[in-house]
Design an enzyme around this catalytic site. Sequence first.
Site, PDB file in Angstrom:
ATOM      1  N   THR A   1     -55.597   7.675  -0.038  1.00 53.15           N
ATOM      2  CA  THR A   1     -56.354   6.916   0.963  1.00 53.15           C
ATOM      3  C   THR A   1     -56.405   7.762   2.228  1.00 53.15           C
ATOM      4  OG1 THR A   1     -55.651   4.792   0.059  1.00 53.15           O
ATOM      5  CG2 THR A   1     -56.478   4.795   2.315  1.00 53.15           C
TER       6      THR A   1
ATOM      7  N   LYS B   1     -61.804   1.052   0.476  1.00 50.31           N
ATOM      8  CA  LYS B   1     -60.342   0.925   0.510  1.00 50.31           C
ATOM      9  C   LYS B   1     -59.846   0.595   1.916  1.00 50.31           C
ATOM     10  CE  LYS B   1     -55.994   1.145  -0.409  1.00 50.31           C
ATOM     11  NZ  LYS B   1     -55.281   2.320  -0.893  1.00 50.31           N
TER      12      LYS B   1
END
Length: 332
Positions: free
Chosen positions: A127, A202
């Site tokens: 991420t 995300k």
Amino acid sequence: MAAVLRGSRNLWGRSLKHVDFTLVSSRSMASKTQVGFIGLGNMGKPMAKNLLKHGYPVIATDVFPESCKELQELGAQIVDNPAEVADQADRVVTMLPSSPNVIEVYTGPNGILKKVKKGSLLIDSSTIDPAVSKEMAVAAEKMGAVFMDAPVSGGVGAASSGKLTFMVGGVEEEFTAAQELLTCMGANVVYCGAVGTGQAAKICNNMLLAIGMIGTSETMNLGIRLGLDPKLLAKILNMSSGRCWSSDTYNPVPGVMEGVPSGNNYQGGFGTQLMAKDLGLAQTTATNTKTPVPLGSLAHQIYRMMCARGYSGKDFSSVFQFLREDEENEGQ
């Protein structure tokens, strides 16, 4: 390197003239050729183990050699650095903590792009900042490879059980090839659009997750102070309109649920430091897009305070404990 790549970011929107998609897509859906995996932390290790369970030979590396031992015992080949992984595998998955780690693993002196094969598929499940994903895609394209961002949701439990959700950004023609591997590690694999859109999805998800966890913790704490049994309160919430993932699947109150970090002194799971990092990414993108995110900003500050108060290594649901600590200190 990153500065140079930033100047080239707009190249990704043009035709990928250096990439032979017939070469990249020629991998058979049924093939069990070697897959590279870089980053064997709390999330990466169980993901790589699931690739092994599905019959894929795995060649892996991690900056911490001790993280490789279990995978090696299960049959994975362990090498010294990312370049060696890329030299031996034309499909590589990376799972790393932050943007600087991704830049180093891909473009550093012993990085993937030093020895990447033409036609390789590079899938990053870290991420990170969407802009960095775009930079890595440009760098990979110059080497004749394809980069896709595929961050995950679900935590360590879902990584272990192979039930992660992957949010994928990249060349649509390569989604099927990426999906072949990702379905070995996840229950949901969703194509989001161009490179960087997986990261965008995300970041949005984790901002909502943080806000929801804080709200659940505040609610549970208030109910307990009002004399309600925490298990009863959780049961009521979960059959009412306040129900959410943080209340019914990952409750932050010790003793309410089994098999979650709150029942193990907040060990394991998704670290507070990582949540603070993800919320920082959300803040940066919100600033860049002039998007108001007042609750996201407050959540970021709360998790940053938690890191400063010794909660960095604990699961992010320890915000309940953090709130109780403040309350206890005020009562002294």
